[in-house]
Design a protein around this motif. Structure first.
Motif, PDB file in Angstrom:
ATOM      1  N   ASN A   1     -10.596  -6.194  -4.635  1.00 38.78           N
ATOM      2  CA  ASN A   1     -11.304  -7.095  -3.725  1.00 38.78           C
ATOM      3  C   ASN A   1     -12.437  -6.402  -2.995  1.00 38.78           C
ATOM      4  O   ASN A   1     -12.224  -5.380  -2.340  1.00 38.78           O
ATOM      5  CB  ASN A   1     -10.326  -7.658  -2.679  1.00 38.78           C
ATOM      6  CG  ASN A   1      -9.710  -8.949  -3.161  1.00 38.78           C
ATOM      7  OD1 ASN A   1     -10.421  -9.821  -3.686  1.00 38.78           O
ATOM      8  ND2 ASN A   1      -8.408  -9.055  -3.021  1.00 38.78           N
ATOM      9  N   ASP A   2     -13.643  -6.960  -3.083  1.00 38.33           N
ATOM     10  CA  ASP A   2     -14.786  -6.542  -2.264  1.00 38.33           C
ATOM     11  C   ASP A   2     -14.960  -5.027  -2.198  1.00 38.33           C
ATOM     12  O   ASP A   2     -14.999  -4.435  -1.133  1.00 38.33           O
ATOM     13  CB  ASP A   2     -14.637  -7.093  -0.824  1.00 38.33           C
ATOM     14  CG  ASP A   2     -14.529  -8.594  -0.861  1.00 38.33           C
ATOM     15  OD1 ASP A   2     -15.219  -9.210  -1.691  1.00 38.33           O
ATOM     16  OD2 ASP A   2     -13.719  -9.147  -0.088  1.00 38.33           O
ATOM     17  N   LEU A   3     -15.063  -4.416  -3.351  1.00 32.38           N
ATOM     18  CA  LEU A   3     -15.253  -2.968  -3.380  1.00 32.38           C
ATOM     19  C   LEU A   3     -16.699  -2.610  -3.055  1.00 32.38           C
ATOM     20  O   LEU A   3     -17.631  -3.216  -3.592  1.00 32.38           O
ATOM     21  CB  LEU A   3     -14.897  -2.416  -4.770  1.00 32.38           C
ATOM     22  CG  LEU A   3     -15.225  -0.931  -4.978  1.00 32.38           C
ATOM     23  CD1 LEU A   3     -14.255  -0.047  -4.216  1.00 32.38           C
ATOM     24  CD2 LEU A   3     -15.228  -0.575  -6.448  1.00 32.38           C
ATOM     25  N   VAL A   4     -16.874  -1.656  -2.129  1.00 34.67           N
ATOM     26  CA  VAL A   4     -18.202  -1.104  -1.869  1.00 34.67           C
ATOM     27  C   VAL A   4     -18.073   0.422  -1.883  1.00 34.67           C
ATOM     28  O   VAL A   4     -17.276   0.975  -1.141  1.00 34.67           O
ATOM     29  CB  VAL A   4     -18.773  -1.554  -0.504  1.00 34.67           C
ATOM     30  CG1 VAL A   4     -20.134  -0.913  -0.268  1.00 34.67           C
ATOM     31  CG2 VAL A   4     -18.876  -3.063  -0.442  1.00 34.67           C
TER      32      VAL A   4
ATOM     33  N   ALA B   1     -15.710   4.668   0.280  1.00 33.06           N
ATOM     34  CA  ALA B   1     -15.314   3.444  -0.420  1.00 33.06           C
ATOM     35  C   ALA B   1     -14.635   2.493   0.551  1.00 33.06           C
ATOM     36  O   ALA B   1     -13.923   2.926   1.449  1.00 33.06           O
ATOM     37  CB  ALA B   1     -14.366   3.797  -1.563  1.00 33.06           C
ATOM     38  N   GLN B   2     -14.898   1.206   0.373  1.00 36.14           N
ATOM     39  CA  GLN B   2     -14.196   0.178   1.143  1.00 36.14           C
ATOM     40  C   GLN B   2     -13.673  -0.855   0.171  1.00 36.14           C
ATOM     41  O   GLN B   2     -14.126  -0.930  -0.961  1.00 36.14           O
ATOM     42  CB  GLN B   2     -15.137  -0.561   2.093  1.00 36.14           C
ATOM     43  CG  GLN B   2     -15.834   0.289   3.121  1.00 36.14           C
ATOM     44  CD  GLN B   2     -17.032  -0.453   3.678  1.00 36.14           C
ATOM     45  OE1 GLN B   2     -17.024  -1.669   3.811  1.00 36.14           O
ATOM     46  NE2 GLN B   2     -18.080   0.286   3.977  1.00 36.14           N
ATOM     47  N   GLY B   3     -12.747  -1.698   0.680  1.00 33.25           N
ATOM     48  CA  GLY B   3     -12.195  -2.747  -0.148  1.00 33.25           C
ATOM     49  C   GLY B   3     -10.705  -2.565  -0.311  1.00 33.25           C
ATOM     50  O   GLY B   3     -10.118  -1.653   0.283  1.00 33.25           O
ATOM     51  N   SER B   4     -10.104  -3.428  -1.116  1.00 34.94           N
ATOM     52  CA  SER B   4      -8.659  -3.307  -1.288  1.00 34.94           C
ATOM     53  C   SER B   4      -8.294  -3.515  -2.741  1.00 34.94           C
ATOM     54  O   SER B   4      -9.020  -4.155  -3.506  1.00 34.94           O
ATOM     55  CB  SER B   4      -7.933  -4.326  -0.413  1.00 34.94           C
ATOM     56  OG  SER B   4      -8.257  -5.626  -0.858  1.00 34.94           O
ATOM     57  N   LEU B   5      -7.178  -2.941  -3.095  1.00 35.61           N
ATOM     58  CA  LEU B   5      -6.678  -3.041  -4.457  1.00 35.61           C
ATOM     59  C   LEU B   5      -5.253  -3.580  -4.381  1.00 35.61           C
ATOM     60  O   LEU B   5      -4.400  -3.001  -3.709  1.00 35.61           O
ATOM     61  CB  LEU B   5      -6.686  -1.654  -5.112  1.00 35.61           C
ATOM     62  CG  LEU B   5      -6.196  -1.613  -6.548  1.00 35.61           C
ATOM     63  CD1 LEU B   5      -7.260  -2.123  -7.500  1.00 35.61           C
ATOM     64  CD2 LEU B   5      -5.770  -0.201  -6.934  1.00 35.61           C
ATOM     65  N   ALA B   6      -4.997  -4.698  -5.042  1.00 34.79           N
ATOM     66  CA  ALA B   6      -3.651  -5.262  -5.048  1.00 34.79           C
ATOM     67  C   ALA B   6      -3.001  -4.965  -6.390  1.00 34.79           C
ATOM     68  O   ALA B   6      -3.523  -5.328  -7.436  1.00 34.79           O
ATOM     69  CB  ALA B   6      -3.705  -6.769  -4.814  1.00 34.79           C
ATOM     70  N   VAL B   7      -1.886  -4.205  -6.322  1.00 32.82           N
ATOM     71  CA  VAL B   7      -1.118  -3.929  -7.530  1.00 32.82           C
ATOM     72  C   VAL B   7       0.177  -4.713  -7.380  1.00 32.82           C
ATOM     73  O   VAL B   7       0.996  -4.395  -6.531  1.00 32.82           O
ATOM     74  CB  VAL B   7      -0.831  -2.428  -7.667  1.00 32.82           C
ATOM     75  CG1 VAL B   7      -0.044  -2.156  -8.932  1.00 32.82           C
ATOM     76  CG2 VAL B   7      -2.119  -1.628  -7.662  1.00 32.82           C
ATOM     77  N   ASP B   8       0.350  -5.746  -8.198  1.00 30.97           N
ATOM     78  CA  ASP B   8       1.420  -6.731  -7.977  1.00 30.97           C
ATOM     79  C   ASP B   8       1.330  -7.210  -6.525  1.00 30.97           C
ATOM     80  O   ASP B   8       0.299  -7.688  -6.112  1.00 30.97           O
ATOM     81  CB  ASP B   8       2.791  -6.148  -8.330  1.00 30.97           C
ATOM     82  CG  ASP B   8       2.925  -5.981  -9.847  1.00 30.97           C
ATOM     83  OD1 ASP B   8       2.301  -6.779 -10.589  1.00 30.97           O
ATOM     84  OD2 ASP B   8       3.616  -5.058 -10.289  1.00 30.97           O
ATOM     85  N   ASP B   9       2.379  -6.993  -5.719  1.00 29.52           N
ATOM     86  CA  ASP B   9       2.334  -7.500  -4.347  1.00 29.52           C
ATOM     87  C   ASP B   9       1.889  -6.455  -3.343  1.00 29.52           C
ATOM     88  O   ASP B   9       1.720  -6.733  -2.162  1.00 29.52           O
ATOM     89  CB  ASP B   9       3.718  -8.023  -3.947  1.00 29.52           C
ATOM     90  CG  ASP B   9       4.151  -9.150  -4.861  1.00 29.52           C
ATOM     91  OD1 ASP B   9       3.252  -9.870  -5.346  1.00 29.52           O
ATOM     92  OD2 ASP B   9       5.365  -9.276  -5.115  1.00 29.52           O
ATOM     93  N   GLN B  10       1.761  -5.248  -3.823  1.00 33.47           N
ATOM     94  CA  GLN B  10       1.414  -4.153  -2.919  1.00 33.47           C
ATOM     95  C   GLN B  10      -0.103  -4.056  -2.774  1.00 33.47           C
ATOM     96  O   GLN B  10      -0.821  -4.026  -3.775  1.00 33.47           O
ATOM     97  CB  GLN B  10       1.976  -2.854  -3.513  1.00 33.47           C
ATOM     98  CG  GLN B  10       1.791  -1.629  -2.653  1.00 33.47           C
ATOM     99  CD  GLN B  10       2.727  -1.623  -1.464  1.00 33.47           C
ATOM    100  OE1 GLN B  10       3.893  -1.995  -1.558  1.00 33.47           O
ATOM    101  NE2 GLN B  10       2.194  -1.233  -0.324  1.00 33.47           N
TER     102      GLN B  10
END
Lengths: 345, 493, 285
Positions: free
Chosen positions: B6-9, B58-67
């Protein structure tokens, strides 16, 4: 100063069958090549040193026969007749080139002659000197490796950190302080001011502390430097990063990849430092009156005791060749890559 | 299993290097990011993995399954490495520890390695065997070919059972055969229900993988969609430009009409072509080997004035060596090479794969070129004219070879070779290190000059499409020690 | 895996746009300070012997005289002016070491280029010789050579040059070999540019920075070797002032006249630190 040059390698084969076969041959070939190269070096060193010593005899002021006779019978016993008999016996009345062949012949038959000063057999004295030099060099080398690699590894863990900077200062200080000055400082500090350690002598365990420390301090700086730079570089390498992303965990990566590859470089570097070590041995032995080869050499030069000069110089030079041979063989054992690298000293 | 970015910068000193919205990755559907070097595509992969260089933000989030993981904290994904996500490195030869046997390097990735080393080694052996590398498990990396090293790296990256596999420029340095094998490996990961993200500048690899393609340019994804769609009917102007730069789609003035080459049936050709040109180079009964490896034997080749010939073959097949033998830079083991008198006085020229090595590295280019101009009593205006017609600023000549880009430097190398109005130019993989678009620009510059001077060209390349676009006749060398291909035997007659 | 290449392409070059003059632009603070220290020492070595000429004049009545106005470093155990001796010793060390390094560099480089260029028996002979010489510690070579000729200045110099040429030879031979076998020289051949071009544009620019670095360290190690020999008593003969010799001579009087021992030590370490600092690879200040 070290630089490594890579010679072009033959192209890697894509044939699976031959690649498995290839892993055996280079190892054997490497050992043979290493031994061949070092044997050539040893022979060359012997010829060069003995030629120089022969030149020394020829250029010596005064009559060499007279001196030898004096060495044998004592100065008050020497007569023109005894000098003549020595001259005839040693063939000193022959032309120079014949004498040179004789000189080399004596060397080949392992006859190192007698000391012109004490008259004793050079070979006998040399054994003791060699043992003390080896002892000193070994203790210093082990000490330097322990201190240097530890400091280097700690510095590499955090490049730019406080330990890294301290190591840099340490390296600079050891490089700007020549061994004989360092030895003097240590003598002043521990023997004169504090009085805790002896400045000279041989036989007791504590006698070796100051000379070995003097040698080790200089070497440890160099080892710290190389360990730090190599480790920092290897930590950045593609194979360490790949090992990381395999999920190995940082400790396993360090043990299995970083230490292993640093070791390869470090072992090769010990070979480079052998020369520094041996030079240091000569200086430190003279300073602390440590009865080794260097001490014997300096004494012999002072007294123009040519058989002793030759023997001590040969022993030191061959020691370098022998240590380098060990380093080469160790490198070949830990690094499977074909040896197309040549260290340029 | 699912992966969502999500929204990687990613930025450096305020400059944005990568900026993407939401990217979803799902099992069974490969995602391939294409783009040229500098577009930020590699950084995207490393941002997901958590292996960005420390000086980048780096900013943003990474969702691996529910984590959900915050991308700005790189360390939080370390425990996923090898078990959940793993990275297939570029240049596998460098990614393998040179002092360790391949079995160990694969085994250490196994989840059981800490507790059961023998079991892990057996698993590694089995995996290597399944990849056709049974014999290589006790080998050291330096004995492996590029393709074999890539398969070992694949084994090491996948033995941990990570469902997410990120491949960063995996085809770099591989020839066509090795690339096909690689594509097969990557597809097998998809088939077993894994998530695959591939970063590449290699459009053919993207086609072979299928799935979804993202095109990146200047830090942004400019186009995305199904591979078949994007790579056939691109919408964004950049994607169009990129695709048009593939040699198979080139349409240029200097290209010789394919129909003119009468005997040209399959893109390759025997050496017995009727040609009106003067014989420039003739090699007869040529043979050369390195050590116990025979590169070619009893090979006869002729190059005539004005011809355009390709020397092609997989890596290690001896193309470059054959070229150097023909140029008389290297003596053949057997046979002779004859040069026409027309080639004397510097009228035989060579272009190199890495132009930075073809110039003295520590002096400004103006000095290097100036020596050529002086030595041959040329008019300096000719140099300026060539700089202009190859669309290069004259100021570039005041820099050193290392200070300008590879494409520009190769163009300066072309200019240097054209100064003496050569009769034959030998180009050794001149564009293999360049991006597609730069490759087209560079080849255009070269071929316009070749066309204008009507000089002969021998092009060494491993890229059949490039050979087909540029040359009219091809001499193919086989794999080392392999049976010589029929075309060659024809050429030898 | 590495982003190094990608990063280089991405990031604008930050270096190279400094406003300082070219010769200053790439120097670090350490290098400037080191150059300053060395300059002071060179001035001392050149001007010192002119200001204090009588380094050999003995006056036993002024035994271990403390430093004063006319004698900034006092007098030694033979009543000789310490500053005059120090100035002469510094001059001797600098001149000798520069001479040795020049000789070693010249011979080593020429031999190295010859071996790399001509190959064949020249290369075999020179390379064989260098194989033997790298097994010999420099100090050993100097000791043996100076023993042949009783420690004359010129034999010391010859010995040092003999001990050092091999470093230059091996570096130059290896580097030149790579350069000469490289594509750039091959291309120069296709343009028929000839040996002058190859030496001027290819070899010299490639070798110069390395030779400068090696020569800098070489001067340092020559000075060190000279003083070490003087220190153990087999280098320069006694009445001649030499740094190592001065340290040995002053050591017994360390308690009564510490300045006498400290002055040569200070000069020696300053030279070494200066030379090391000159080559420090710190980032520009």
């Amino acid at each position: 100063m070290v630089s490594l040059t890579t010679k072009p390698m033959t192209q890697a084969t894509t044939q699976p069958g031959s690649s498995a076969g290839r892993t055996l041959h280079p190892a054997l070939g490497t050992t043979a090549r290493v031994l061949g190269r070092r044997a050539f070096q040893a022979a060359g060193v012997v010829v060069l040193v003995s030629t120089a010593c022969f030149a020394m005899v020829q250029s010596l002021p005064g009559d060499i026969a007279f001196r030898i006779a004096a060495g044998r019978y004592g100065y008050d016993q020497v007569t023109a007749a005894s000098a003549d008999s020595v001259r005839a016996e040693l063939g000193l009345d022959q032309p120079a080139w014949l004498q040179f062949l004789d000189w080399l012949g004596g060397l080949v038959s392992l006859n190192l002659g007698n000391s012109l000063v004490t008259g004793a057999s050079v070979a006998g004295e040399l054994g003791l000197n060699l043992a003390s030099s080896l002892q000193l060099a070994a203790v210093a080398l082990i000490l330097a490796l322990m201190v240097g690699t530890t400091a280097g590894a700690l510095a590499a863990a955090r490049p730019g950190g406080i330990l890294d900077r301290l190591t840099t200062v340490w390296v600079s200080v050891t490089r700007a302080l020549p061994p004989f000055l360092l030895g003097l400082v240590l003598i002043l500090l521990f023997a004169v001011h504090l009085g805790v350690l002896p400045a000279a002598g041989h036989g007791e365990a504590k006698n070796i502390v100051l000379p070995a420390a003097t040698l080790a301090v200089g070497l440890s700086g160099l080892f710290a430097r190389v360990t730090r730079d190599t480790m920092a570089q290897i930590r950045q390498s593609d194979y360490v990063r790949f090992a990381d992303t395999k999920g190995l965990g940082s400790w396993l990566v360090f043990v299995r990849h970083v230490i292993r590859n640093t070791g390869v470089t470090l072992i090769a570097y010990v070979g480079v430092q052998v020369l520094v070590l041996i030079e240091g041995v000569v200086v430190v032995e003279s300073l602390f009156a440590w009865p080794g080869l260097g001490h014997a050499l300096v004494h012999a030069i002072f007294w123009r005791d040519i058989p002793m000069i030759q023997a001590a110089a040969l022993a030191l030079a061959l020691l370098v060749v022998a240590m380098n041979t060990l380093v080469d063989l160790a490198t070949a054992a830990v690094d499977p890559r074909p040896r197309h690298k040549e260290a340029v000293l | 299993m699912s992966l969502r970015l999500n929204d990687l910068v990613v930025s450096h000193a305020g400059k944005v290097l990568v900026e993407t919205g939401q990217l979803d990755f799902e099992p069974g559907k490969p995602v391939t990011i294409v783009g040229e070097s500098g577009s930020g595509k590699s950084l995207l992969a490393h941002a997901i993995m958590g292996t960005l260089p420390h000086n980048l933000k780096a900013q943003g989030s990474l969702a691996v399954d529910d984590q959900v993981y915050d991308v700005s904290d790189q360390a939080n994904r370390r425990r996923l490495w090898g078990r959940t996500m793993s990275l297939l490195p570029q240049e596998p030869v460098l990614a393998l520890d040179p002092t360790m046997r391949t079995r160990e390097q694969v085994a250490e990735g196994a989840p059981t390695f800490r507790t059961d080393k023998q079991g892990a080694r057996r698993a590694a052996d089995a995996l290597l065997a399944s990849l056709g590398l049974k014999h290589a498990s006790a080998a050291f990396p330096h004995t492996l070919s590029g393709g074999m090293a890539q398969r070992v790296a694949f084994a090491a990256a996948t033995i941990g059972g990570a469902p997410v596999l990120i491949a960063d420029e995996p085809s770099k340095g591989l020839d066509q055969r090795a690339r096909a094998e690689l594509a097969e490996l990557l597809r097998s990961h998809i088939k077993s229900g894994g998530i695959l993200l591939t970063i590449t500048h290699d459009l053919d690899l993207a086609r072979e993988l299928g799935g979804e393609v993202l095109v990146m340019k200047d830090a942004h994804v400019v186009e995305k969609g199904a591979a078949g769609e994007v790579l056939a009917n691109p919408v964004h102007p950049y994607t169009r430009r990129l695709l048009a730069a593939e040699p198979s789609r080139w349409r240029h003035q200097w290209m010789r009409d394919l129909s003119e080459g009468t005997e040209r049936a399959d893109g390759r050709h025997g050496g017995s072509i009727e040609s009106s040109g003067t014989l420039l180079v003739s090699g007869t009964g040529l043979g050369k080997s390195f050590g116990d490896q025979e590169l070619f034997t009893d090979l006869s080749i002729e190059v005539r004035a004005g011809e355009r010939v390709a020397l092609s073959g997989p890596s290690g097949s001896g193309k470059t060596t054959l070229g150097n033998v023909l140029l008389r830079l290297l003596p053949p083991d057997t046979g002779t090479v004859q040069h026409s008198e027309l080639l004397q006085r510097g009228r035989l020229q060579k272009l190199y794969q890495d132009p930075a090595l073809a110039f003295p590295g520590r002096v400004p280019l103006a000095d290097s070129l100036g020596d050529v101009v002086r030595r041959h009593g040329l008019d300096h205006a000719r140099l300026e004219e060539l700089m202009g017609s190859l669309r290069l600023a004259p100021e570039l000549l005041h820099r050193r070879p290392g200070q300008i880009s590879g494409g520009e430097l190769q163009r300066i190398a072309i200019i240097r070779s054209m100064l003496l109005e050569p009769v034959l130019v030998f180009a050794d993989e001149p564009t293999s290190r360049l991006d597609l678009i730069t490759q087209e620009e560079t080849m255009m510059c070269l071929m316009e000059q070749v066309d204008k001077l009507d000089c002969a060209l021998v092009l060494v390349t491993h890229d059949d499409a490039l050979a087909a676009a540029v040359t009219t006749r091809s001499i193919a060398l086989g794999a080392p020690s392999a049976v010589i291909e029929p075309e060659l035997e024809l050429a030898a007659q | 895996m590495t982003n190094a290449v990608a990063m280089q392409e991405l990031l604008p070059a930050s270096a190279g746009d400094s406003k300082r003059p070219k010769w200053l632009a790439n120097r670090s603070a350490t290098q400037l300070v080191s150059a300053g220290l060395l300059a002071v020492l060179v001035i001392f070595a050149v001007a010192g012997p002119l200001i204090w000429p009588g380094h050999a004049v003995q006056d036993l009545s002024r035994f271990l005289e403390a430093p004063g106005a006319g004698e900034p470093l006092g007098r030694d155990h033979l009543g000789r002016s310490v500053i005059a001796r120090l100035a002469h010793a510094t001059q001797l060390s600098l001149v000798m070491s520069v001479l040795c390094v020049s000789a070693a560099l010249l011979f080593g480089s020429l031999a190295g280029i010859a071996a790399a260029w001509r190959g064949g028996w020249i290369d075999s002979v020179l390379h064989g010789l260098s194989e033997v010489f790298i097994a010999l510690p420099a100090l050993l070579v100097v000791l043996v050579v100076s023993a042949i000729a009783n420690g004359d200045l010129w034999t010391l110099c010859l010995g040092l040059a003999l001990a050092q040429w091999v470093e230059y030879f091996r570096m130059v031979r290896a580097r030149s070999g790579l350069v000469l076998a490289g594509p750039a020289v091959e291309a120069a051949g296709l343009f028929q540019l000839g040996p002058v071009h190859v030496i001027r544009r290819h070899l010299l620019p490639e070798l110069r920075p390395l030779l400068t670095t090696m020569a800098t360290f070489g001067v340092g190690s020559s000075i060190l070797a000279l003083s070490t020999l003087g220190f153990v008593g087999i280098g320069v003969r006694p009445p001649t002032p030499e740094l190592g010799l001065m340290i040995t001579e002053a050591f017994p009087f360390y308690h009564e006249a510490p300045w006498m021992a400290l002055a040569p030590v200070l000069v020696l370490t300053t030279i070494l630190i200066g030379l090391l600092g000159l080559r420090s690879k710190e980032s520009p200040a």
